[in-house]
Design a protein around this motif. Structure first.
Motif, PDB file in Angstrom:
ATOM      1  N   ILE A  73       9.205   2.011  16.704  1.00 30.75           N
ATOM      2  CA  ILE A  73       9.927   1.404  18.076  1.00 30.75           C
ATOM      3  C   ILE A  73       9.320   0.011  18.609  1.00 30.75           C
ATOM      4  O   ILE A  73      10.193  -1.035  18.562  1.00 30.75           O
ATOM      5  N   ARG A  74       7.851  -0.039  18.338  1.00 32.32           N
ATOM      6  CA  ARG A  74       7.311  -1.409  18.696  1.00 32.32           C
ATOM      7  C   ARG A  74       7.832  -2.492  17.682  1.00 32.32           C
ATOM      8  O   ARG A  74       8.191  -3.667  17.985  1.00 32.32           O
ATOM      9  N   GLU A  75       8.051  -2.242  16.456  1.00 36.69           N
ATOM     10  CA  GLU A  75       8.392  -3.235  15.572  1.00 36.69           C
ATOM     11  C   GLU A  75       9.916  -3.563  15.716  1.00 36.69           C
ATOM     12  O   GLU A  75      10.308  -5.006  15.698  1.00 36.69           O
ATOM     13  N   LYS A  76      10.743  -2.891  16.250  1.00 39.72           N
ATOM     14  CA  LYS A  76      11.931  -2.956  16.408  1.00 39.72           C
ATOM     15  C   LYS A  76      12.115  -4.040  17.477  1.00 39.72           C
ATOM     16  O   LYS A  76      12.954  -5.012  17.743  1.00 39.72           O
ATOM     17  N   VAL A  77      11.336  -3.483  18.734  1.00 41.71           N
ATOM     18  CA  VAL A  77      11.099  -4.551  19.768  1.00 41.71           C
ATOM     19  C   VAL A  77      10.535  -6.031  19.649  1.00 41.71           C
ATOM     20  O   VAL A  77      11.161  -6.758  19.947  1.00 41.71           O
ATOM     21  N   PHE A  78       9.471  -6.074  18.620  1.00 43.98           N
ATOM     22  CA  PHE A  78       8.749  -7.145  18.388  1.00 43.98           C
ATOM     23  C   PHE A  78      10.112  -8.010  17.635  1.00 43.98           C
ATOM     24  O   PHE A  78      10.073  -9.286  17.661  1.00 43.98           O
ATOM     25  N   ASP A  79      10.770  -7.463  16.747  1.00 39.46           N
ATOM     26  CA  ASP A  79      12.005  -7.959  15.938  1.00 39.46           C
ATOM     27  C   ASP A  79      12.712  -9.031  16.692  1.00 39.46           C
ATOM     28  O   ASP A  79      13.060 -10.040  16.583  1.00 39.46           O
ATOM     29  N   ILE A  80      13.271  -8.029  17.681  1.00 40.26           N
ATOM     30  CA  ILE A  80      14.323  -8.828  18.779  1.00 40.26           C
ATOM     31  C   ILE A  80      13.602  -9.890  19.556  1.00 40.26           C
ATOM     32  O   ILE A  80      14.152 -11.101  19.612  1.00 40.26           O
ATOM     33  N   ILE A  81      12.357  -9.704  19.818  1.00 41.44           N
ATOM     34  CA  ILE A  81      11.626 -10.737  20.604  1.00 41.44           C
ATOM     35  C   ILE A  81      11.426 -11.675  20.120  1.00 41.44           C
ATOM     36  O   ILE A  81      11.731 -13.134  20.322  1.00 41.44           O
ATOM     37  N   ILE A  82      10.637 -11.966  18.645  1.00 36.59           N
ATOM     38  CA  ILE A  82      10.429 -12.800  17.990  1.00 36.59           C
ATOM     39  C   ILE A  82      11.668 -13.449  17.387  1.00 36.59           C
ATOM     40  O   ILE A  82      11.607 -14.828  17.506  1.00 36.59           O
ATOM     41  N   GLY A  83      12.605 -12.862  17.304  1.00 35.95           N
ATOM     42  CA  GLY A  83      14.110 -13.530  16.730  1.00 35.95           C
ATOM     43  C   GLY A  83      14.470 -14.295  17.924  1.00 35.95           C
ATOM     44  O   GLY A  83      14.967 -15.430  17.571  1.00 35.95           O
ATOM     45  N   THR A  84      14.362 -14.124  18.983  1.00 36.80           N
ATOM     46  CA  THR A  84      14.906 -15.062  20.150  1.00 36.80           C
ATOM     47  C   THR A  84      13.982 -16.227  20.232  1.00 36.80           C
ATOM     48  O   THR A  84      14.432 -17.416  20.178  1.00 36.80           O
ATOM     49  N   PHE A  85      12.588 -15.983  20.056  1.00 39.98           N
ATOM     50  CA  PHE A  85      11.561 -17.035  20.310  1.00 39.98           C
ATOM     51  C   PHE A  85      12.028 -17.954  19.147  1.00 39.98           C
ATOM     52  O   PHE A  85      12.197 -19.147  19.324  1.00 39.98           O
ATOM     53  N   LYS A  86      12.129 -17.437  17.858  1.00 39.32           N
ATOM     54  CA  LYS A  86      12.434 -18.335  16.765  1.00 39.32           C
ATOM     55  C   LYS A  86      13.820 -19.057  16.787  1.00 39.32           C
ATOM     56  O   LYS A  86      13.963 -20.136  16.511  1.00 39.32           O
ATOM     57  N   ARG A  87      14.709 -18.300  17.285  1.00 36.67           N
ATOM     58  CA  ARG A  87      15.928 -18.942  17.640  1.00 36.67           C
ATOM     59  C   ARG A  87      15.888 -20.224  18.478  1.00 36.67           C
ATOM     60  O   ARG A  87      16.748 -21.023  18.510  1.00 36.67           O
ATOM     61  N   HIS A  88      14.856 -20.354  19.349  1.00 37.71           N
ATOM     62  CA  HIS A  88      14.948 -21.366  20.310  1.00 37.71           C
ATOM     63  C   HIS A  88      13.813 -22.318  19.738  1.00 37.71           C
ATOM     64  O   HIS A  88      13.391 -23.328  20.397  1.00 37.71           O
ATOM     65  N   GLY A  89      13.448 -22.123  18.532  1.00 38.04           N
ATOM     66  CA  GLY A  89      12.751 -23.273  17.797  1.00 38.04           C
ATOM     67  C   GLY A  89      11.274 -23.168  18.202  1.00 38.04           C
ATOM     68  O   GLY A  89      10.434 -24.461  18.096  1.00 38.04           O
ATOM     69  N   ALA A  90      10.653 -22.095  18.437  1.00 35.51           N
ATOM     70  CA  ALA A  90       9.277 -21.988  18.631  1.00 35.51           C
ATOM     71  C   ALA A  90       8.407 -21.838  17.507  1.00 35.51           C
ATOM     72  O   ALA A  90       8.712 -21.198  16.554  1.00 35.51           O
ATOM     73  N   GLU A  91       7.267 -22.585  17.708  1.00 31.35           N
ATOM     74  CA  GLU A  91       6.173 -22.219  16.775  1.00 31.35           C
ATOM     75  C   GLU A  91       5.346 -21.139  17.319  1.00 31.35           C
ATOM     76  O   GLU A  91       5.573 -20.642  18.127  1.00 31.35           O
ATOM     77  N   VAL A  92       4.372 -20.513  16.261  1.00 38.44           N
ATOM     78  CA  VAL A  92       3.464 -19.503  16.960  1.00 38.44           C
ATOM     79  C   VAL A  92       2.027 -19.666  16.895  1.00 38.44           C
ATOM     80  O   VAL A  92       1.713 -20.469  15.599  1.00 38.44           O
ATOM     81  N   ILE A  93       1.137 -19.329  17.785  1.00 40.83           N
ATOM     82  CA  ILE A  93      -0.186 -19.551  17.633  1.00 40.83           C
ATOM     83  C   ILE A  93      -1.044 -18.333  17.765  1.00 40.83           C
ATOM     84  O   ILE A  93      -0.367 -17.579  18.064  1.00 40.83           O
ATOM     85  N   ASP A  94      -2.371 -18.434  17.562  1.00 44.74           N
ATOM     86  CA  ASP A  94      -3.133 -17.259  18.103  1.00 44.74           C
ATOM     87  C   ASP A  94      -4.349 -17.824  18.500  1.00 44.74           C
ATOM     88  O   ASP A  94      -4.763 -18.828  17.916  1.00 44.74           O
ATOM     89  N   THR A  95      -5.124 -16.967  19.394  1.00 46.24           N
ATOM     90  CA  THR A  95      -6.318 -17.352  19.830  1.00 46.24           C
ATOM     91  C   THR A  95      -7.211 -16.053  19.838  1.00 46.24           C
ATOM     92  O   THR A  95      -6.755 -15.095  19.528  1.00 46.24           O
ATOM     93  N   PRO A  96      -8.409 -16.136  19.880  1.00 47.43           N
ATOM     94  CA  PRO A  96      -9.499 -15.094  19.947  1.00 47.43           C
ATOM     95  C   PRO A  96      -9.326 -14.156  21.161  1.00 47.43           C
ATOM     96  O   PRO A  96      -8.735 -14.469  22.255  1.00 47.43           O
ATOM     97  N   VAL A  97      -9.630 -12.899  20.869  1.00 49.19           N
ATOM     98  CA  VAL A  97      -9.323 -11.930  22.084  1.00 49.19           C
ATOM     99  C   VAL A  97     -10.343 -12.188  23.159  1.00 49.19           C
ATOM    100  O   VAL A  97      -9.962 -11.645  24.386  1.00 49.19           O
ATOM    101  N   PHE A  98     -11.486 -12.904  22.730  1.00 51.79           N
ATOM    102  CA  PHE A  98     -12.272 -13.139  24.080  1.00 51.79           C
ATOM    103  C   PHE A  98     -12.329 -14.801  24.208  1.00 51.79           C
ATOM    104  O   PHE A  98     -12.073 -15.479  23.127  1.00 51.79           O
ATOM    105  N   GLU A  99     -12.704 -15.109  25.281  1.00 52.32           N
ATOM    106  CA  GLU A  99     -12.969 -16.690  25.538  1.00 52.32           C
ATOM    107  C   GLU A  99     -14.258 -16.850  26.237  1.00 52.32           C
ATOM    108  O   GLU A  99     -14.921 -15.629  26.734  1.00 52.32           O
ATOM    109  N   LEU A 100     -14.835 -17.967  26.170  1.00 54.36           N
ATOM    110  CA  LEU A 100     -15.822 -18.017  27.001  1.00 54.36           C
ATOM    111  C   LEU A 100     -15.618 -17.635  28.412  1.00 54.36           C
ATOM    112  O   LEU A 100     -14.458 -18.021  29.156  1.00 54.36           O
TER     113      LEU A 100
END
Lengths: 506, 506
Positions: A73-100
């Motif tokens: 189910i989670r993958e189906k939801v992500f597919d729709i959300i990521i598809g929308t973000f990409k349709r709007h020309g977004a790049e993707v980044i990632d950051t660490p789970v913790f910060e200073l």
């Protein structure tokens, strides 16, 4: 119940540590005896004895595992959300789970107490990220980026009171889309709302409304209602509770806890009841008090522009300009919004607000500047989709429909009709894997054919490639369609092509 | 350098806390004065003064952000890995980033000191996950699952000494595939090695070898060499260092730190130099000492079977039975393996071991039983792909080739040929989004056409949909191919179809 045990368990361990420390420090016998007595009492409560420690088998409070079905189910939801973000020309980044720790300090107002800190084990002091917005601002400042459109999907952490059946967890996903850069007013802001609309429509989880407001309108309203400047943020936090509390409770917090005059609170009370569309904006632009305040005028002017753009996008009918919307976080500076799922007709009204919020965001033009050594600002606007509630809704939907969800994509099971064919199965499945076919076999030397066929039924595998003495002699494989029980002999050299042909539309 | 500042900064904060506490506790003026002096000294070192706190703009030590370009590489790697896991019929699960501290206790031997603990903020004591294997075992025991084939891709956390240029981080991804269940010997074990082979071949990162051994062979070897039972695990940890240290160093640790007799160490030294294939297995099955030990015999028998299956899979030429392979973790009980990237001819030998390990795993039949209240065992075997090193290699490859990687998938830019066409652009882009076209526009009211075309060049966008007064009058859109500068007028109602036709093979 499990939590009680875990906490008791924890108290036990701490008490044992205390006793150990006192012994090491050679404390007085009386002191040690007193602490040992406490320890024994805790042990009695837990019903454990020295030799046999009662092990607690659970995930931490407010968290959960995802089973293969939930992941599907989670993958189906992500597919729709990521598809929308990409349709709007977004790049993707990632950051660490913790910060200073200091990166998160002073960004979240009254919610800062919910941040998870890591233990000081030497070196830097760290905290788990509370959202994806502050790490994004830190990333922009650190890399001197002044212009980016990016999405980021990751888990965030809040030591809040979990309400797991309603999708409120201590570890939960956020799906963020943000536009950073100096642009003409309200164009990126309108796109964020368009994205929310596309995602919520695409997910098919029922009707929704997107409430919008502007921090400048709120601040202007506070000013004309007689709230002192120093109390804007804290009164804003109180207004934010209107979705869960009655006006009487909110007013009593303003007057009692926050020290606002009852008259000022009543004036606020009149404004925050208002919601509507372009008509309300026009009305407030004429409001004798509000129109005198520059902040409010700027906010209302932009709100008008926003509604014009949303009308061009064809989504203005789902947007409600709502003066009670405040949003809890400190860093917003302009337009703010929150998407609410509407309940079916028979639902209780008081549940509506607390169950329904599935997305939120707004403009935060000052946050990046807080990280830049020279305070250079990068205007930003963004939206965060809170998908845990969406998961909950979709999971319940699947449960109710008894729809069978496949958790693997296996196209074919490699099976043997007789004993002593393990080597042949290994050779065949290896050929299939090497040709990109999704294939499984049972990990038995001599599995029964019936068990192999049953495995396909249980796991929704559409085809079985059966080998037996005769097939080996003839240079063929028997291909069986599980659904129809139809069987055909396929020449070994044509098998891969035949499987691909039969499974190209799974 | 940045780390030095962060640590100094941290020391400063702690010292300030100390001073504050002493004041609160009304400590003696001398004591306060002494601590204040230390505080001022630290401040001098940092070059800050009270009012202006020097903010450290960085990610925590041993962690990094992923830029859009790095994410594009990461997604390609994940696609290959996930594709392989799915080809082998795996389901997917997810678990929380932290576990109860006691869940991780006693599972990692000497490496336990590297676990990140969370601060005790009341409630349960938590630690960040150290790998995905222990959470998997906890998941199986908690849900009473005795039979599953699953993958799990997530970040894990180790307070190790980072070496980021070589891809060693404190926060890093693991991609795990495991098979749990009671099956006939070596069939799932062989599949795990097949998977490693498929992934490393698919990634095209150069030649590799997969070393295999068996904990039972190691234990048998220790026994016949005269290692006392109680020292098996700790001597195993020392043997594991052979990939990074010389035999002399390893022997000196065995004898000096671990108290083994020099004769026993020398006998181990003879065995751990051996590596080979089926021939070596046969030779050791005849070894007068080793063949007397039941554990060793069982391990060697299974190793022989494993090589037979790997030969059927056509991958035995990449597998090396290596008696020096030990693996650090406590929980392995049978076959163990590690994949090593081979350097091009001119690389230094000593770098080989430490740079090259990109996957590892083995059989752990006892781990799930440690979590089951009744100790019921679930045999498991699995493999973990360590992709940070693979990222590093691929990133360097991309840098070297100057290949341009697209970080968005935008198919078309909606552009205006003249001023005052913002509304028309918003209407058109909205139509495109609603039809599933990936489209962008500049967030300007009146962008210059040249800037719009330049944006496409910079971002690899293949098409531009241009509207102007004339096009609007004629009911067309000018579609421009960025690469060739070719322009055609397309009727508005055919535009979506035309864009789809031109971008179906991007």
């Amino acid at each position: 119940m499990a939590d009680d045990i875990a906490e008791l368990d924890e108290a036990l361990r701490r008490q044992a540590d205390t006793v150990r420390r006192l012994k090491q420090e050679k404390a007085s016998p009386e002191e040690v005896a007193e602490q040992v007595a406490k320890l024994l009492e805790l042990k009695a409560q837990l019903g454990t004895d020295e030799g046999k420690h009662k092990f607690v088998l659970k995930t931490p409070k407010g968290t959960r595992d995802y089973s293969p079905k939930q992941m599907a189910i989670r993958e189906k939801v992500f597919d729709i959300i990521i598809g929308t973000f990409k349709r709007h020309g977004a790049e993707v980044i990632d950051t660490p789970v913790f910060e200073l720790k200091e990166t998160l300090t002073g960004k979240y107002g009254e919610d800062s107490k919910l941040i998870y800190d890591l233990k000081d084990q030497g070196g830097e002091l760290l905290s788990l990220r509370y959202d994806l917005t502050v790490p994004f601002a830190r990333y922009l400042a650190m890399n001197k980026i002044t212009n980016i459109k990016r999405y980021h999907i990751a888990k965030v952490y809040r030591r809040d009171n979990p309400a797991m059946t309603r999708g409120r967890y201590r570890e939960f996903y956020q799906c963020d889309f943000d536009i950073a850069g100096q642009f003409d007013p309200m164009i990126p802001d309108a796109e964020c709302l368009k994205i929310v609309h596309e995602i919520l429509s695409g997910l098919q989880i029922g009707d929704f409304v997107i409430k919008v407001n502007d921090r400048r309108i709120l601040d202007g309203m506070f000013a004309v209602c007689g709230v002192p400047d120093s109390k804007f943020r804290t009164i804003c936090s109180t207004v934010d509770k209107l979705d869960k509390a009655t006006w009487e409770d909110v007013k009593s917090e303003m007057v009692g806890e926050k020290g606002l005059s009852p008259e000022a609170a009543d004036r606020i009370g009149e404004y925050v009841q208002l919601h509507g569309g372009l008509g309300l904006i026009e009305q407030l632009l004429q409001d004798p008090k509000l129109s005198q305040n520059k902040l409010a005028r700027d906010g209302l002017g932009d709100m008008k522009l926003l509604f014009e753009y949303l009308t061009l996008f064809g989504i203005a009918d789902k947007i409600s300009f709502d003066l009670s919307l405040a949003r809890g976080l400190d860093y917003y500076t302009g337009v703010i919004y929150e998407a609410i799922l509407l309940q079916p007709q028979n639902a209780h009204k008081e549940e509506l607000g607390s169950v329904g919020s599935v997305a939120g965001g707004g403009r935060y033009d000052g946050l990046v500047g807080m990280f830049d050594p020279k305070g250079r600002k990068v205007p930003c606007v963004g939206v965060s989709i809170g998908i845990e509630r969406i998961f909950s809704i979709l999971e319940q939907k699947v449960e109710a429909s008894e729809e069978k969800i496949r958790t693997t994509e296996t196209q074919v099971l490699v099976a043997a009709a007789q004993k002593k064919l393990l080597e042949e199965r290994l050779k065949l499945i290896s050929e299939l894997w090497d040709s990109g076919i999704k294939a499984e076999m049972l990990y038995k030397k001599n599995p029964k054919l019936l068990n192999q066929l049953q495995y396909c039924e249980d796991n929704g595998i559409p085809l079985v490639a059966i080998i037996g003495e005769q097939e080996l002699k003839d240079g063929v494989v028997k291909l069986r369609v599980v659904a129809t029980r139809e069987e055909v002999d396929v020449r070994r050299e044509n098998l891969i092509e035949e499987i691909k042909r039969r499974t190209c539309h799974p």
